[in-house]
Design an enzyme around this catalytic site. Structure first.
Site, PDB file in Angstrom:
ATOM      1  N   HIS A   1      41.990  39.607  37.709  1.00 32.73           N
ATOM      2  CA  HIS A   1      41.592  38.993  36.746  1.00 32.73           C
ATOM      3  C   HIS A   1      42.696  38.826  35.784  1.00 32.73           C
ATOM      4  O   HIS A   1      42.967  37.991  34.785  1.00 32.73           O
ATOM      5  CB  HIS A   1      40.275  39.213  35.952  1.00 32.73           C
ATOM      6  CG  HIS A   1      40.476  40.800  35.129  1.00 32.73           C
ATOM      7  ND1 HIS A   1      40.420  42.045  35.680  1.00 32.73           N
ATOM      8  CD2 HIS A   1      41.156  41.018  33.979  1.00 32.73           C
ATOM      9  CE1 HIS A   1      40.537  42.919  34.893  1.00 32.73           C
ATOM     10  NE2 HIS A   1      41.068  42.417  33.938  1.00 32.73           N
TER      11      HIS A   1
ATOM     12  N   ASP B   1      38.901  43.178  42.412  1.00 30.71           N
ATOM     13  CA  ASP B   1      39.748  42.926  41.130  1.00 30.71           C
ATOM     14  C   ASP B   1      41.000  43.622  41.353  1.00 30.71           C
ATOM     15  O   ASP B   1      41.721  44.205  40.382  1.00 30.71           O
ATOM     16  CB  ASP B   1      38.841  43.488  40.281  1.00 30.71           C
ATOM     17  CG  ASP B   1      39.357  42.924  38.982  1.00 30.71           C
ATOM     18  OD1 ASP B   1      40.082  41.952  38.832  1.00 30.71           O
ATOM     19  OD2 ASP B   1      39.330  43.720  37.792  1.00 30.71           O
TER      20      ASP B   1
ATOM     21  N   SER C   1      44.357  46.642  30.925  1.00 35.52           N
ATOM     22  CA  SER C   1      43.791  46.298  32.563  1.00 35.52           C
ATOM     23  C   SER C   1      44.862  46.116  33.508  1.00 35.52           C
ATOM     24  O   SER C   1      45.988  45.834  33.123  1.00 35.52           O
ATOM     25  CB  SER C   1      43.036  44.886  32.475  1.00 35.52           C
ATOM     26  OG  SER C   1      41.884  44.980  31.912  1.00 35.52           O
TER      27      SER C   1
END
Length: 769
Positions: free
Chosen positions: A504, A534, A619
């Site tokens: 993402h 992911d 992230s």
């Protein structure tokens, strides 16, 4: 005790004097026997072993008569001395001083005479003056007996005699008695022997023997005239007598402090007296023998014969004799030892004399001398002070003696104690320092390791930015979330860098801007990405040697509570290289993920939970253990009100499997069984009745559609089948169904499913290839 002739004395005094009298008699008898035996051996005497007193009257009667005679004589002497006691205090003091120094001279003379050959000198001296001696025998009777008593008990009797004899009115007589008290037993023996020789004259022998008996009868009364002065008092009880003795003892203890202030003045008076009498010494030398004692063993004389009083001429002669002795003493010896002891004895004599005078005044109804009373009070106060000083001195002496005896052991003991204390302090300090050092070392090691791991990890963490923010066609919220993130260099081959990040983060853009910790930037290319996991892999080229490859750990060995570090770039480049610390809060978490942001979960992600601070921009960041090795990649966090520090990371072992396929294939091939499903939990009652679902079934999925010729169709699944278990695991929903199927992407083996069809339970095998 009534002893006749109106004389009454206390019973205790009577017994004491009687014992002394009998003792002296026995002593004289033994002495005479010994002398007679020697005379027989020397053929100088015809008498041998004659027992004295065998034919005499009873001892007790003889003692009473002697004591009574002495008391009468004492009373006469006391009456004669009353007139002289009215003299001024200065005369009394001068008389005392003269007596004091004369007594001292006599004592020193006696000490010097002991060193001379007394046998030869005294024998010759006695022969020349025998007539003078015999003419004064009546005066010398009592003195001869006193000499023998004082020789046997010198200190005790001498003090008691001097107590009375040291009166100012009788200083001459005191001098004679003091002279006689200082003579030793050897002098008495020599005198007795000489007299024995003179006894060969027949016309004088009987008289001499009778005089000896008179001496014996007067022995005890003459010994302690200070006690006899009190005999006219009423009989004392035993407690009163003891009290009187204690008072006298206390007065004796302070004797050396009473006349200390006047001794210097007395010395000058004594020197004047000495110079005054020196010219007449040689004239009276022949009269010295008048002071000698005559000893005989004749018991037939009258026992009750009283002592004769001394005349004034005799007193003057005695004074001259003592001055002569003082002169000879100064000429023979320069020694001054004994002055203090004689001074102390003189003090005791004067003290007893004053007490006797006061006692006599009380008996006659007179008041004691005022000066004597003041002196007594001063003595009492001084006695108390001296007692305290004596006690302190005793303590000091004891301590000094103890120290002198045991000081080596005490020093060794003190040294051992000090050594133990020092060693204990040293060991305690060493142990304390060791503990502190251990703690400091542990903290320093922990700190150093943490910092080392953080510094190394920062060199392997980069910032990943895509071009989504420039694309105006995308929603603003989505662009802001995807525009920046973090990545980890997990492999470096030359100048080629392989960076893992979240899918993402890269979005749909192929090119990514990579910024290193030194603020240098390069453009990287996305090699592949997988939305179900992911994860994405970006390849970049850089010759910067500061960029390091991170070490890979093992996520299968994670421990709950294990400390970890999170390194990332929260909120973009401005805060790149941020390090946060935490622990592993949970293991084997299934986290639902919504990839497309349609508010519908798309996948269950297998992850472990951490409590380190994670913010947007973290992230794709690295999660490292205490060894500085990568154990996970940050993937998500729960952003809900009142929820803090709940973040999740993909285990590094799963990451390695995904990135390997992404490097080579650019994608991940997952099994597709060709079905669409609904969750049982979302069915209403009509739908449950349509599929004939038992009421006990609460969780699972219902097959809503089956693709023709798909794996599910080939396996025999039909629309309306309810799957409650898959691969032996309970099936909660469709996310769990997809997770189990995708977990077999590598082996693609058939799995067993438990289903309900038309309300009946059955099992089928679902093919994955």
């Amino acid at each position: 005790m009534d002893i006749g002739k109106k004389h009454v004395i206390p019973k205790s005094q009577y017994r004491r004097k009687r014992r002394e009298f009998f003792h002296n008699e026995d002593r004289e008898e033994n002495l005479n026997q010994h002398q007679d035996k020697q005379n027989i051996d020397n053929t100088t005497s015809k008498k041998a072993d004659k027992q004295i007193h065998k034919d005499s009257i009873d001892k007790h009667e003889r003692f009473k008569n002697s004591l009574s005679s002495h008391l009468e004589q004492r009373n006469r002497d006391v009456n004669e001395n009353k007139a002289e006691e009215s003299k001024s205090n200065q005369d009394s003091k001068s008389a005392y001083n003269r007596d004091h120094y004369l007594t001292d001279d006599v004592s020193k003379k006696q000490n010097s005479l002991d060193s001379v050959d007394q046998d030869t000198e005294k024998s010759k001296y006695y022969e020349q003056n025998s007539e003078a001696t015999l003419s004064t025998k009546s005066t010398d009777k009592v003195e001869s007996t006193d000499m023998r008593k004082l020789s046997s008990d010198k200190n005790k009797v001498g003090h008691e005699e001097q107590h009375v004899l040291s009166k100012p009115s009788e200083h001459d007589k005191e001098t004679r008695i003091d002279f006689e008290s200082s003579r030793t037993d050897s002098d008495s023996s020599m005198q007795t022997e000489k007299i024995k020789k003179d006894s060969s004259d027949g016309n004088k022998s009987s008289n001499l023997k009778s005089e000896v008996i008179s001496d014996k009868s007067n022995t005890v009364p003459k010994l302690s005239e200070s006690d006899d002065e009190v005999n006219n008092q009423k009989p004392l009880t035993l407690p009163e007598e003891q009290k009187l003795k204690r008072q006298q003892s206390q007065n004796e203890q302070t004797k050396t402090y009473t006349y200390g202030d006047s001794e210097q003045n007395d010395k000058s008076n004594y020197e004047n007296d000495l110079s005054h009498h020196m010219p007449s010494i040689s004239d009276d030398k022949d009269n010295v023998m008048r002071e000698n004692h005559i000893v005989d063993d004749n018991p037939d004389n009258d026992i009750n014969t009283p002592s004769l009083s001394k005349t004034d001429d005799d007193r003057k002669l005695d004074e001259k004799i003592h001055v002569e002795d003082k002169h000879k003493q100064n000429a023979d010896s320069s020694e001054t030892v004994g002055y203090q002891s004689q001074s102390s004895a003189s003090h005791r004599i004067t003290e007893k004399r004053n007490n006797a005078i006061n006692d006599h005044d009380k008996l006659n109804g007179q008041k004691p001398n005022a000066k004597t009373s003041a002196n007594n009070n001063q003595k009492k106060a001084t006695s108390k002070l001296n007692k305290g000083r004596a006690t302190n001195n005793n303590y000091s002496d004891i301590l000094k003696k103890f120290w002198m005896m045991y000081w080596p052991k005490l020093v060794i003991l003190m040294g051992i104690i000090i050594l133990i204390v020092i060693l204990n302090a040293i060991f305690n300090n060493v142990n304390k320092n060791d503990r502190m050092n251990d703690n400091n070392d542990a903290d320093a090691q922990k700190y150093t390791t943490t910092m080392k791991n953080a510094n190394n990890t920062v060199k392997s963490v980069v910032t990943v930015e895509n071009e989504t923010s420039k694309d105006s066609s995308l929603p603003k919220d989505k662009a802001s979330q995807d525009e920046v993130g973090s990545g980890v260099v997990y492999k470096k081959s030359g100048d080629t860098l392989y960076i893992v990040t979240n899918a993402h983060v890269v979005g749909d853009k192929e090119n990514q801007k990579i910024t290193f910790s030194n603020n240098k930037s390069v453009v990287g290319k996305v090699l592949g990405k997988d939305k179900w996991s992911d994860l994405a892999v970006v390849k970049a080229t850089s010759s910067d040697s500061s960029v390091k490859e991170i070490a890979i750990g093992d996520s299968n060995n994670l421990v709950l509570g294990e400390p970890i570090l999170v390194v990332g770039n929260p909120l973009g480049v401005d805060f790149k290289g941020t390090v946060t610390e935490g622990i592993i809060s949970g293991l084997n978490r299934n986290v639902p993920i919504d990839f497309d942001k349609d508010n519908k979960y798309d996948m269950l992600m297998k992850a472990f939970q951490i409590d380190a601070s994670v913010n947007p921009g973290n992230s794709g960041g690295a999660v490292v253990n205490r060894e500085g090795k990568l154990i996970g990649v940050v993937a998500a966090k729960i952003s809900m009100p009142n929820v803090e520090n709940m973040s999740f990371a993909i285990p590094v072992n799963e990451v390695q499997k995904i990135v390997k396929d992404l490097e080579t294939k650019g994608k991940i091939d997952y099994p597709d069984v060709g079905v669409k499903m609904k969750n049982i939990a979302s069915l209403n009652s009509f739908e449950r009745q349509a599929v004939k679902l038992p009421g006990k079934v609460k969780n699972g999925v219902v097959v809503d559609q089956v693709d023709n010729n798909g794996l599910a169709d080939q396996s025999g699944l039909k629309k309306g089948d309810v799957i409650t278990e898959l691969d032996g695991k309970l099936l909660e929903d469709d996310l769990r169904f997809r997770q189990i199927i995708f977990s077999h992407k590598d082996d693609l083996k058939s799995i067993t499913a438990k289903i309900y069809r038309d309300g009946k339970e059955k099992e089928i095998n679902i093919k994955l290839k």
